[in-house]
Design an enzyme around this catalytic site. Sequence first.
Site, PDB file in Angstrom:
ATOM      1  N   GLU A   1      52.942  73.900 -68.166  1.00  0.00           N
ATOM      2  CA  GLU A   1      52.983  74.861 -67.115  1.00  0.00           C
ATOM      3  C   GLU A   1      51.939  74.271 -65.818  1.00  0.00           C
ATOM      4  O   GLU A   1      50.876  74.697 -65.809  1.00  0.00           O
ATOM      5  CB  GLU A   1      52.700  76.228 -67.439  1.00  0.00           C
ATOM      6  CG  GLU A   1      53.453  77.120 -68.314  1.00  0.00           C
ATOM      7  CD  GLU A   1      54.879  77.370 -67.841  1.00  0.00           C
ATOM      8  OE1 GLU A   1      54.948  77.632 -66.750  1.00  0.00           O
ATOM      9  OE2 GLU A   1      55.751  77.700 -68.738  1.00  0.00           O
TER      10      GLU A   1
ATOM     11  N   CYS B   1      49.381  80.094 -58.941  1.00  0.00           N
ATOM     12  CA  CYS B   1      50.305  78.594 -58.968  1.00  0.00           C
ATOM     13  C   CYS B   1      51.725  78.697 -58.280  1.00  0.00           C
ATOM     14  O   CYS B   1      52.038  77.872 -57.541  1.00  0.00           O
ATOM     15  CB  CYS B   1      50.537  78.217 -60.502  1.00  0.00           C
ATOM     16  SG  CYS B   1      51.190  79.650 -61.309  1.00  0.00           S
TER      17      CYS B   1
HETATM   18  P1  NAD Z   1      42.977  72.169 -64.737  1.00  0.00           P
HETATM   19  O1  NAD Z   1      43.861  71.122 -65.141  1.00  0.00           O
HETATM   20  O2  NAD Z   1      41.862  71.571 -64.129  1.00  0.00           O
HETATM   21  O3  NAD Z   1      42.510  72.795 -66.238  1.00  0.00           O
HETATM   22  C1  NAD Z   1      43.420  73.314 -66.996  1.00  0.00           C
HETATM   23  C2  NAD Z   1      42.639  73.364 -68.499  1.00  0.00           C
HETATM   24  O4  NAD Z   1      42.560  72.101 -68.838  1.00  0.00           O
HETATM   25  C3  NAD Z   1      41.418  73.942 -68.526  1.00  0.00           C
HETATM   26  O5  NAD Z   1      41.450  74.495 -69.785  1.00  0.00           O
HETATM   27  C4  NAD Z   1      40.457  72.799 -68.601  1.00  0.00           C
HETATM   28  O6  NAD Z   1      39.291  72.966 -69.685  1.00  0.00           O
HETATM   29  C5  NAD Z   1      41.403  71.667 -69.188  1.00  0.00           C
HETATM   30  N1  NAD Z   1      41.015  70.123 -68.815  1.00  0.00           N
HETATM   31  C6  NAD Z   1      40.608  69.788 -67.584  1.00  0.00           C
HETATM   32  N2  NAD Z   1      40.355  68.526 -67.502  1.00  0.00           N
HETATM   33  C7  NAD Z   1      40.775  67.965 -68.700  1.00  0.00           C
HETATM   34  C8  NAD Z   1      40.749  66.766 -69.359  1.00  0.00           C
HETATM   35  N3  NAD Z   1      40.293  65.692 -68.698  1.00  0.00           N
HETATM   36  N4  NAD Z   1      41.268  66.518 -70.532  1.00  0.00           N
HETATM   37  C9  NAD Z   1      41.614  67.744 -71.369  1.00  0.00           C
HETATM   38  N5  NAD Z   1      41.547  68.938 -70.825  1.00  0.00           N
HETATM   39  C10 NAD Z   1      41.097  69.012 -69.611  1.00  0.00           C
HETATM   40  O7  NAD Z   1      43.700  73.337 -63.840  1.00  0.00           O
HETATM   41  P2  NAD Z   1      42.973  74.698 -63.324  1.00  0.00           P
HETATM   42  O8  NAD Z   1      41.858  74.059 -62.133  1.00  0.00           O
HETATM   43  O9  NAD Z   1      42.256  75.308 -64.537  1.00  0.00           O
HETATM   44  O10 NAD Z   1      44.411  75.338 -62.518  1.00  0.00           O
HETATM   45  C11 NAD Z   1      44.633  74.908 -61.432  1.00  0.00           C
HETATM   46  C12 NAD Z   1      45.917  74.107 -61.710  1.00  0.00           C
HETATM   47  O11 NAD Z   1      46.838  75.073 -62.565  1.00  0.00           O
HETATM   48  C13 NAD Z   1      46.785  74.420 -60.238  1.00  0.00           C
HETATM   49  O12 NAD Z   1      47.512  72.979 -60.142  1.00  0.00           O
HETATM   50  C14 NAD Z   1      47.771  75.283 -60.664  1.00  0.00           C
HETATM   51  O13 NAD Z   1      49.047  75.219 -59.869  1.00  0.00           O
HETATM   52  C15 NAD Z   1      48.079  75.199 -62.032  1.00  0.00           C
HETATM   53  N6  NAD Z   1      48.553  76.464 -62.745  1.00  0.00           N
HETATM   54  C16 NAD Z   1      49.883  76.394 -63.157  1.00  0.00           C
HETATM   55  C17 NAD Z   1      50.160  77.566 -63.552  1.00  0.00           C
HETATM   56  C18 NAD Z   1      51.717  77.780 -64.113  1.00  0.00           C
HETATM   57  O14 NAD Z   1      51.778  78.850 -64.737  1.00  0.00           O
HETATM   58  N7  NAD Z   1      52.603  76.896 -63.696  1.00  0.00           N
HETATM   59  C19 NAD Z   1      49.484  78.827 -63.801  1.00  0.00           C
HETATM   60  C20 NAD Z   1      48.265  78.762 -63.375  1.00  0.00           C
HETATM   61  C21 NAD Z   1      47.736  77.281 -62.842  1.00  0.00           C
END
Ligand code: NAD
Length: 454
Positions: A209, A243
């Site tokens: 997602e 998002c």
């Molecule tokens: P992110 O990708 O930075 O983090 C998401 C998760 O991934 C966290 O739990 C984090 O700990 C983990 N993570 C981060 N870096 C990692 C790595 N290198 N290796 C493994 N795990 C890692 O995203 P965010 O800042 O939490 O959220 C923002 C983004 O998420 C935006 O792009 C937004 O559009 C998207 N989002 C999408 C939805 C959806 O339902 N489609 C919902 C909310 C947010």
Amino acid sequence: MNYQCIIDQQRHFFNTNTTKDIPFRIKQLKHLKDILKKNETLLYESIYSDFKKSEFETYTTELSIIYHEIDLAIAKIKKWAKKKKVSTGLANLPGTSYIIPEPYGTILVIGAWNYPYQLSLCPAIAAIAAGCTVVLKPSEISSHTSATMAALINQNFDPSFFKVIEGGVKETTNILGVKFDKIFFTGSVNVGQIIYLAAAKHLTPVTLELGGKSPAIITEGIDIDMTAKRLVWAKFLNAGQTCIAPDYVLVASTILDQFLVAVKKHIKNANYGISNHNYTQIINDKNFNRLYNLIDPNKVYFGGGNNPKERVIFPTVLTNIEFSDKVMQEEIFGPILPILTFQNIEDAIKKVKSLPKPLSCYIFTKNKVIKNKILKEISFGGGAVNDAVMHFAEQSLPFGGVGDSGIGSYHGKYGFETFSHYKSILQKSFWIEPNLKYAPYSSSKLKWLKWLIG
Ligand code: NAD
């Protein structure tokens, strides 16, 4: 922490078949709802500590969605989990065919910080409803909500069934080294790619997602005031950290001025502020600085103010924006609304299609031809006509992206399906066995076969 040991325990528990009993699943979901209800004050306090999100927004955009997902699953699990009889072709008669939904097994859910409760718990609810065990890794960025979920789940559930593991990149990388039966990830496109690669090593299926730039396209002949009201709410909810927030607006140039006036009016009416609980902080300094740098002061039509100490960026509307502007190069994920114009709808569609497939698209129009043209020509995850964001709350609609905005979907029945394998079964009896398919072959057998099965 020994992640392999936790997953081994969960796999062992899954193999006892306990989670395959529907009453067990219902009991766990009721238990989860009870725990959340009893601890609502703690849930409100934690999210307020993370980014000053109000009780009102926490209930409407987090808890109510979780409660509805639990209630729907409890009411429908029996129906969703039923084996489904399907027709059987001539070649297999006499026989019956059916499909059995079976739980994938041990699931890893990785959550994002912007709606930290529902983005973590709704996939977990769907996985439990489907009969899986769950390891949940919430976002470390919303540290208070992460700690609260860990405390509530880990104190109230058997870790071999449902366990929260806290941590950031290092911990998640280590968890990803272990084989799960499915990974459900919510977050950014970049990290989504990392998850996909890690899953590929174990051939683990994923639901991703992700995010992206979701447009709102506005044509002539609409109710401008209501359009502006709905868009302003959708954009500045959670200070734009949504998002599916409309990332940018493409408005017919003929109605630009009236639209801008209406947008300004509704931003003022909403009285956005932290102290009056109508607004939300930016989650951290990194994001505050990123957003601050996306605002070109020469293009501010309204807003543009901020308060770095409080990590607040006030609702900001930018005009005279081109697709080449900095603010159009990345997902904004904050309270900045760039407004672009178009002369004809073909150009607008072409521009949207030149960017990666968005998670959402919003069409404000009374013109059926234009509506149908956009729905037909632009590929996007999901969206709304004459509204924004609210499709997320519609449990009968699958929620998910396409292309760069994601793989797979969930919510309601679609969540159950996301965590289920649909096992196909053909069942035969012993009472008859035509000899046609067996060797030795002959031209007359082939003739009969062609006549029978085509
Ligand atoms: P992110 O990708 O930075 O983090 C998401 C998760 O991934 C966290 O739990 C984090 O700990 C983990 N993570 C981060 N870096 C990692 C790595 N290198 N290796 C493994 N795990 C890692 O995203 P965010 O800042 O939490 O959220 C923002 C983004 O998420 C935006 O792009 C937004 O559009 C998207 N989002 C999408 C939805 C959806 O339902 N489609 C919902 C909310 C947010």
